[in-house]
Design an enzyme around this catalytic site. Structure first.
Site, mmCIF file in Angstrom:
data_model
loop_
_atom_site.group_PDB
_atom_site.id
_atom_site.type_symbol
_atom_site.label_atom_id
_atom_site.label_comp_id
_atom_site.label_asym_id
_atom_site.label_seq_id
_atom_site.Cartn_x
_atom_site.Cartn_y
_atom_site.Cartn_z
ATOM 1 N N SER A 50 0.854 -1.198 0.000
ATOM 2 C CA SER A 50 0.000 0.000 0.000
ATOM 3 C C SER A 50 0.890 1.248 0.000
ATOM 4 C CB SER A 50 -0.873 -0.001 1.255
ATOM 5 O OG SER A 50 -0.032 0.122 2.391
ATOM 6 N N ASP A 82 -0.981 -1.829 -4.206
ATOM 7 C CA ASP A 82 -2.329 -1.744 -3.637
ATOM 8 C C ASP A 82 -2.769 -0.278 -3.590
ATOM 9 O OD1 ASP A 82 -4.640 -2.681 -2.358
ATOM 10 O OD2 ASP A 82 -3.752 -2.463 -0.362
ATOM 11 N N HIS A 83 -3.920 0.035 -4.163
ATOM 12 C CA HIS A 83 -4.439 1.412 -4.194
ATOM 13 C C HIS A 83 -3.413 2.412 -4.723
ATOM 14 C CE1 HIS A 83 -8.242 0.429 -2.217
ATOM 15 N NE2 HIS A 83 -7.537 -0.355 -1.418
ATOM 16 N N GLY A 181 -10.139 -1.100 7.403
ATOM 17 C CA GLY A 181 -9.915 -0.870 8.834
ATOM 18 C C GLY A 181 -10.824 -1.720 9.703
ATOM 19 N N ALA A 210 -11.837 -6.754 3.667
ATOM 20 C CA ALA A 210 -12.421 -8.048 4.060
ATOM 21 C C ALA A 210 -12.106 -8.446 5.503
ATOM 22 C CB ALA A 210 -11.953 -9.142 3.103
ATOM 23 N N SER A 211 -11.184 -7.746 6.160
ATOM 24 C CA SER A 211 -10.912 -8.058 7.575
ATOM 25 C C SER A 211 -12.162 -7.775 8.394
ATOM 26 C CB SER A 211 -9.775 -7.175 8.111
ATOM 27 O OG SER A 211 -8.559 -7.491 7.509
ATOM 28 N N ASN A 230 -8.726 -9.024 -0.204
ATOM 29 C CA ASN A 230 -7.636 -8.283 0.452
ATOM 30 C C ASN A 230 -7.761 -8.294 1.978
ATOM 31 O OD1 ASN A 230 -7.051 -7.591 -2.161
ATOM 32 N ND2 ASN A 230 -7.134 -5.382 -1.831
ATOM 33 N N ASP A 232 -5.588 -6.869 5.386
ATOM 34 C CA ASP A 232 -4.494 -6.121 6.001
ATOM 35 C C ASP A 232 -4.736 -5.983 7.505
ATOM 36 O OD1 ASP A 232 -2.378 -4.488 6.595
ATOM 37 O OD2 ASP A 232 -3.097 -2.739 5.509
ATOM 38 N N THR A 233 -5.893 -5.426 7.863
ATOM 39 C CA THR A 233 -6.183 -5.116 9.270
ATOM 40 C C THR A 233 -6.062 -6.341 10.186
ATOM 41 O OG1 THR A 233 -7.610 -3.301 8.590
ATOM 42 C CG2 THR A 233 -7.956 -4.159 10.805
HETATM 43 O O1 G3H Z 1 -6.412 -2.943 0.107
HETATM 44 C C1 G3H Z 1 -6.342 -3.526 1.198
HETATM 45 C C2 G3H Z 1 -7.504 -4.153 1.839
HETATM 46 O O2 G3H Z 1 -8.673 -3.743 1.232
HETATM 47 C C3 G3H Z 1 -7.454 -4.128 3.337
HETATM 48 O O3 G3H Z 1 -8.699 -4.303 3.969
HETATM 49 O O4 G3H Z 1 -8.480 -3.153 6.171
HETATM 50 O O5 G3H Z 1 -10.215 -4.887 5.816
HETATM 51 O O6 G3H Z 1 -7.837 -5.539 5.935
HETATM 52 P P1 G3H Z 1 -8.789 -4.479 5.539
HETATM 53 ZN ZN ZN Z 2 -8.290 -1.888 -0.229
#
Ligand code: G3H
Ligand code: ZN
Length: 284
Positions: A50, A82-83, A181, A210-211, A230, A232-233
């Site tokens: 990211s 990413d983004h 987030g 998706a977290s 995806n 991350d969180t």
């Molecule tokens: O691009 C990254 C993901 O969309 C992160 O999503 O914050 O739900 O893990 P997340």
């Molecule tokens: Zn994202």
């Protein structure tokens, strides 16, 4: 193995009715956790960086880490921006060795989003790099990108078809009710909308944010046609929880390996669970 494109992994997933996990890469412990999980699950995997990841680790370290991982791994590995925020940044990532880029023009008016994506697609495709675009606006916070609940906007199925026809991306990130987030309440996904998009669009679809989405909703999204997911969180939560537990149990610990080792293990467990949930386990 050399890095493979995200399109390659996502098209196989779309055909097989599962989704490939994409995990944000910020340091060596995250990399090792994700790759070890992929090897143990025999799963293809996507590493992605990211804006915050690129700033924290630096683009050269991100590419070098991902390359080493892909070369050593016995499962296919992709490296995705990413983004991505601009044409210039996407070009820089391509030159440095990324196998895929996301160019996020979702903040722009439709015509400008199309122009930006098409410009990136023309160059990326000429050198064998795949491109993910976003239509609609996914809410929440991811590093520097903040989209309030009021600004968030669902993807319009009709518009998605026109957008893909004009801009020619390989994958489309859709806004169907998820957010980046930590969720305050329980996320409610618009599956009707996802089905309508799926019916009009023939490229793999991506679920961001998706977290924290309940397992049942993730399974349903995969059944309908999400091919890349995806996360991350949930890695951050696993990492920080493990570090806190270690330091609470041993407040005088000064060895980074003893502090970060359990965090790496905790993240690996999260990635393994996600791979089983997404259905990509055993697909390498
Ligand atoms: O691009 C990254 C993901 O969309 C992160 O999503 O914050 O739900 O893990 P997340
Ligand atoms: Zn994202």
């Amino acid at each position: 193995m050399a890095l493979v494109t995200v399109a390659e992994l996502a098209c196989a997933a779309a055909e097989g009715g599962y989704a490939v996990g994409a995990f944000n890469l910020n340091n060596m412990e995250i990399l090792q956790a994700v790759i070890a999980a992929a090897e143990e699950e025999r799963s293809p995997v996507i590493l992605q960086a990211s804006q915050g990841g690129l700033k924290y680790a630096g683009i050269d370290y991100i590419v070098a880490m991902a390359r080493v991982a892909a070369e050593k791994a016995s499962v296919p590995v992709a490296l995705n921006l990413d983004h991505g925020t601009s044409f210039e940044q996407a070009m820089q990532c391509i030159r440095k060795g990324f196998s895929a880029v996301m160019i996020d023009g979702s903040r722009l008016p439709l015509e400008d989003n199309i122009t930006l994506v098409k410009r990136v697609v023309d160059v990326a495709h000429a050198v064998g790099v795949s491109v993910e675009a976003e239509l609609g606006k996914i809410g929440g916070t991811e590093d520097d990108i903040v989209v309030s609940e009021r600004e968030a906007m669902m993807t319009e199925p009709e518009e998605a078809a026109e957008f893909i026809e004009a801009a020619q991306p390989d994958l489309l990130a859709v806004a169907i009710g998820t957010a980046h987030g930590v969720y305050k309440g329980k996320p409610k996904l618009d599956f009707e909308r996802l089905m309508e998009i799926k019916a009009r669009v023939d490229i793999p679809l991506v679920l961001h944010g998706a977290s924290g989405v309940p397992d049942q909703a993730i399974r349903k999204a995969c059944q309908i046609g999400i091919s890349k997911i995806n996360i991350d969180t949930e890695l951050r939560v696993a990492f920080s929880g493990a570090v806190q537990r270690t330091l609470k149990a041993s407040p005088d610990e000064i060895d980074p390996r003893k502090i970060l080792g359990p965090a790496r293990e905790a993240m690996k467990q999260v990635v393994r669970e996600k791979m089983r949930l997404f259905g990509c386990s055993g697909k390498a």
